[in-house]
Design an enzyme around this catalytic site. Sequence first.
Site, mmCIF file in Angstrom:
data_model
loop_
_atom_site.group_PDB
_atom_site.id
_atom_site.type_symbol
_atom_site.label_atom_id
_atom_site.label_comp_id
_atom_site.label_asym_id
_atom_site.label_seq_id
_atom_site.Cartn_x
_atom_site.Cartn_y
_atom_site.Cartn_z
ATOM 1 N N HIS A 99 5.526 2.801 30.704
ATOM 2 C CA HIS A 99 5.005 3.457 29.502
ATOM 3 C C HIS A 99 4.098 2.444 28.822
ATOM 4 O O HIS A 99 4.365 1.231 28.870
ATOM 5 C CB HIS A 99 6.101 3.792 28.505
ATOM 6 C CG HIS A 99 7.210 4.675 28.995
ATOM 7 N ND1 HIS A 99 8.253 4.211 29.746
ATOM 8 C CD2 HIS A 99 7.447 5.997 28.790
ATOM 9 C CE1 HIS A 99 9.086 5.208 30.005
ATOM 10 N NE2 HIS A 99 8.622 6.306 29.437
ATOM 11 N N ASP A 122 6.000 -0.095 26.834
ATOM 12 C CA ASP A 122 6.851 -1.057 27.560
ATOM 13 C C ASP A 122 6.103 -2.362 27.759
ATOM 14 O O ASP A 122 6.706 -3.430 27.746
ATOM 15 C CB ASP A 122 7.192 -0.584 28.985
ATOM 16 C CG ASP A 122 7.843 0.765 29.047
ATOM 17 O OD1 ASP A 122 8.453 1.171 28.060
ATOM 18 O OD2 ASP A 122 7.729 1.404 30.113
ATOM 19 N N GLU A 149 14.025 14.137 38.625
ATOM 20 C CA GLU A 149 14.973 13.028 38.432
ATOM 21 C C GLU A 149 16.410 13.499 38.653
ATOM 22 O O GLU A 149 16.827 14.524 38.095
ATOM 23 C CB GLU A 149 14.805 12.451 37.027
ATOM 24 C CG GLU A 149 15.788 11.348 36.714
ATOM 25 C CD GLU A 149 15.386 10.511 35.508
ATOM 26 O OE1 GLU A 149 14.176 10.354 35.242
ATOM 27 O OE2 GLU A 149 16.294 10.013 34.836
ATOM 28 N N ASP A 201 14.340 5.057 38.212
ATOM 29 C CA ASP A 201 14.484 5.236 36.759
ATOM 30 C C ASP A 201 15.968 5.018 36.451
ATOM 31 O O ASP A 201 16.710 5.958 36.156
ATOM 32 C CB ASP A 201 14.010 6.632 36.347
ATOM 33 C CG ASP A 201 13.801 6.728 34.840
ATOM 34 O OD1 ASP A 201 14.198 5.781 34.138
ATOM 35 O OD2 ASP A 201 13.254 7.738 34.372
HETATM 36 C C1 XUL Z 1 13.928 9.764 30.281
HETATM 37 C C2 XUL Z 1 13.072 9.525 31.469
HETATM 38 C C3 XUL Z 1 11.796 8.830 31.199
HETATM 39 C C4 XUL Z 1 10.644 9.308 32.023
HETATM 40 C C5 XUL Z 1 9.342 8.656 31.663
HETATM 41 O O1 XUL Z 1 15.138 10.357 30.580
HETATM 42 O O2 XUL Z 1 13.435 9.839 32.563
HETATM 43 O O3 XUL Z 1 11.999 7.471 31.402
HETATM 44 O O4 XUL Z 1 10.867 9.106 33.382
HETATM 45 O O5 XUL Z 1 9.000 8.830 30.344
HETATM 46 CO CO CO Z 2 12.558 9.667 34.445
#
Ligand code: XUL
Ligand code: CO
Length: 437
Positions: free
Chosen positions: A101, A104, A268, A339
């Site tokens: 990001h 970050d 995710e 992540d």
């Molecule tokens: C939050 C998440 C984030 C995104 C990117 O749960 O997964 O880190 O991947 O903003």
């Molecule tokens: Co994520």
Amino acid sequence: MSQEYFPVPKIEYEGPQSRNPLAFKHYNPAEAIEGKTMAEHLRFACAWWHSFCNGLSDPFGVATRQMPWDDATDSIENALNRARAAFEFFEKLQLDLYCFHDRDVAPEGDNLRETNRNLDKVVAFLKEQQERTGIKLLWGTANLFSHPRYLHGAATSANADVFAHAAAQVKKAIEVTQLLGGVNYVFWGGREGYTTLLNTDMKRELDHLARFMHMAVDYAKQIGFTGQFLFEPKPKEPTKHQYDFDAAACCNFLRANGLEEHVKLNIETNHATLAGHTMQHELEYAAAQGMLGSIDANRGDELLGWDTDQFPTDLYLTTKVMLTVLKYGGLAPGGLNFDAKVRRESFEPVDLVYAHIGGMDAFARGLKIAAAIRADGILDQMLNERYASWNEGIGAQIEAGEADFALLEAYMLEKGDVTPNKSGRQELLENIINEYL
Ligand code: XUL
Ligand code: CO
């Protein structure tokens, strides 16, 4: 020589017999599987925020993590040290890709102009480091959720100025992603959702979100950014209800707003489970719609109902993920971004090393197991047999669009009843998977 932050040698592949905790037992980047190297299949990426910024505080306690690269100031020098630590880590772990990001990597200044200047300084350093090491950017994104200005959301805020600030921030984030050769750009909802409908105009907020994403797509076109845009589903956290709930909701949102040509999904694992789905369900759904873009690899905890972002170590999970990824022809230009964060109790720098070795080896094994299952062909064969009635006769006619209700009624009146069903064989199928683990 600059300071060493991670007290480990470069992590190498030593094979399944090795007992060295600082070696890969399965991830052998150059090893060929189904005509591609493991590195090409897996496209591992490191998540900057969890790895180098997250001190592991929780609602009950302060940060515990030892981060020798971080002097807890908002200085550019501190941001550059963090970047030095990051690239040392990527090189040592053979991580070819990373994600970040905007906030970050560089600190927020007193106003947007100053903040952008801070970002430029650090991004110039990142570019140098990429050129020195050959490490690339999988995706960039903008943090539109940490600063208090975003407390009501960003593109879906009730305040138009907040929308404008978020737009300016994403414009800049796309520019730096382009400068760094990033091959994707991610939109995760952040606080795009609501806590109570009593104060929320849902229709208006959804329209604003669509407008925002169209502006991003238009701007990318204008500056010649050719990276893939990705939308990341998550059902809740931080808001009670996130608009990007799951793969199906995201596909619908993109299609309803004419964005499906421009945006794919970043799926995710822990978000899938929070939505009450399995990761494989979300991947299959996205891929079947032609919308699978990339993966945020992690896992939740089956006994906890929140986003624990743990490193993936479950071979059953990684095998199923890789079965779907191989079935749909791979992830590129997407990848597997960890992540994930170490536990609050795992506070030493070496814990981040073990965490990545574990995640990379778990996916390498998942890849090898999935490829072996595919080579054997038994799952495909059983699936084809289950759907055999669609390959000829009335089934083939229906699929070809050559049947209507009248024809099907005539067919069934003639036949009298259906041919007996076949067993689903779930237990046998589960046994077969276990034979390969
Ligand atoms: C939050 C998440 C984030 C995104 C990117 O749960 O997964 O880190 O991947 O903003
Ligand atoms: Co994520």
